[in-house]
Design a protein around this motif. Structure first.
Motif, mmCIF file in Angstrom:
data_model
loop_
_atom_site.group_PDB
_atom_site.id
_atom_site.type_symbol
_atom_site.label_atom_id
_atom_site.label_comp_id
_atom_site.label_asym_id
_atom_site.label_seq_id
_atom_site.Cartn_x
_atom_site.Cartn_y
_atom_site.Cartn_z
ATOM 1 N N MET A 90 0.918 -1.020 0.110
ATOM 2 C CA MET A 90 0.113 0.014 -0.029
ATOM 3 C C MET A 90 0.924 1.265 -0.026
ATOM 4 O O MET A 90 1.899 1.331 0.782
ATOM 5 N N SER A 91 0.428 2.240 -0.864
ATOM 6 C CA SER A 91 1.237 3.538 -1.038
ATOM 7 C C SER A 91 0.879 4.453 0.263
ATOM 8 O O SER A 91 -0.291 4.067 1.079
ATOM 9 N N ALA A 92 1.850 5.275 0.551
ATOM 10 C CA ALA A 92 1.355 6.123 1.607
ATOM 11 C C ALA A 92 0.117 7.139 1.479
ATOM 12 O O ALA A 92 -0.625 7.299 2.256
ATOM 13 N N GLN A 93 -0.025 7.205 0.208
ATOM 14 C CA GLN A 93 -1.203 8.075 -0.273
ATOM 15 C C GLN A 93 -2.524 7.240 -0.088
ATOM 16 O O GLN A 93 -3.405 7.762 0.369
ATOM 17 N N ASP A 94 -2.281 6.063 -0.467
ATOM 18 C CA ASP A 94 -3.690 5.129 -0.200
ATOM 19 C C ASP A 94 -3.705 5.096 1.151
ATOM 20 O O ASP A 94 -4.809 4.920 1.708
ATOM 21 N N ALA A 95 -2.740 4.715 1.993
ATOM 22 C CA ALA A 95 -2.984 4.719 3.489
ATOM 23 C C ALA A 95 -3.551 6.028 4.098
ATOM 24 O O ALA A 95 -4.445 5.996 4.886
ATOM 25 N N ASP A 96 -3.019 7.180 3.859
ATOM 26 C CA ASP A 96 -3.557 8.360 4.130
ATOM 27 C C ASP A 96 -5.115 8.555 3.674
ATOM 28 O O ASP A 96 -5.826 8.908 4.590
ATOM 29 N N ALA A 97 -5.438 8.185 2.455
ATOM 30 C CA ALA A 97 -6.819 8.329 1.972
ATOM 31 C C ALA A 97 -7.485 7.110 2.829
ATOM 32 O O ALA A 97 -8.752 7.686 3.393
ATOM 33 N N GLY A 98 -6.973 6.161 3.147
ATOM 34 C CA GLY A 98 -8.039 5.063 4.001
ATOM 35 C C GLY A 98 -8.013 5.556 5.350
ATOM 36 O O GLY A 98 -9.178 5.606 6.040
ATOM 37 N N LEU A 99 -7.156 6.341 6.026
ATOM 38 C CA LEU A 99 -7.447 6.812 7.227
ATOM 39 C C LEU A 99 -8.400 8.164 7.320
ATOM 40 O O LEU A 99 -9.031 8.097 8.230
ATOM 41 N N GLU A 100 -8.303 8.948 6.311
ATOM 42 C CA GLU A 100 -9.116 10.188 6.215
ATOM 43 C C GLU A 100 -10.800 9.500 5.935
ATOM 44 O O GLU A 100 -11.522 10.158 6.518
ATOM 45 N N ALA A 101 -10.772 8.276 5.117
ATOM 46 C CA ALA A 101 -12.164 7.712 4.998
ATOM 47 C C ALA A 101 -12.672 7.225 6.316
ATOM 48 O O ALA A 101 -13.842 7.522 6.685
ATOM 49 N N SER A 102 -11.660 6.738 6.949
ATOM 50 C CA SER A 102 -12.181 6.194 8.414
ATOM 51 C C SER A 102 -12.501 7.205 9.253
ATOM 52 O O SER A 102 -13.680 7.172 10.108
ATOM 53 N N GLU A 103 -11.801 8.427 9.384
ATOM 54 C CA GLU A 103 -12.314 9.754 10.233
ATOM 55 C C GLU A 103 -13.623 9.934 9.828
ATOM 56 O O GLU A 103 -14.360 10.360 10.741
#
Length: 68
Positions: A23-36
């Motif tokens: 997983m790229s850092a951008q994908d991880a950030d997008a996933g965390l933002e969606a979770s929030e």
């Protein structure tokens, strides 16, 4: 198993997302933002439901008091 001196051997090389399929850092950030966003939306929904339940309870209490 002996490791040749001067080598850069690591038992973890190639694991935990290193290389292809990670997983790229951008994908991880997008996933965390969606979770929030989902947590906030669920929190708002729960707050409205709690307020509605409290209001319903208040109305029921008033009706019960009037019946006495």
């Amino acid at each position: 198993m002996t490791i040749p001196s001067g080598s850069s051997y690591s038992p973890y090389a190639g694991g935990f997302g290193a290389g292809s399929g990670g997983m790229s850092a951008q994908d991880a950030d997008a996933g965390l933002e969606a979770s929030e966003r989902k947590k906030r939306a669920d929190g708002v929904k729960n707050a409205f439901k709690a307020a509605e339940n409290a209001n319903t309870s208040g109305i029921k209490s008033a009706v019960d008091a009037l019946r006495l």
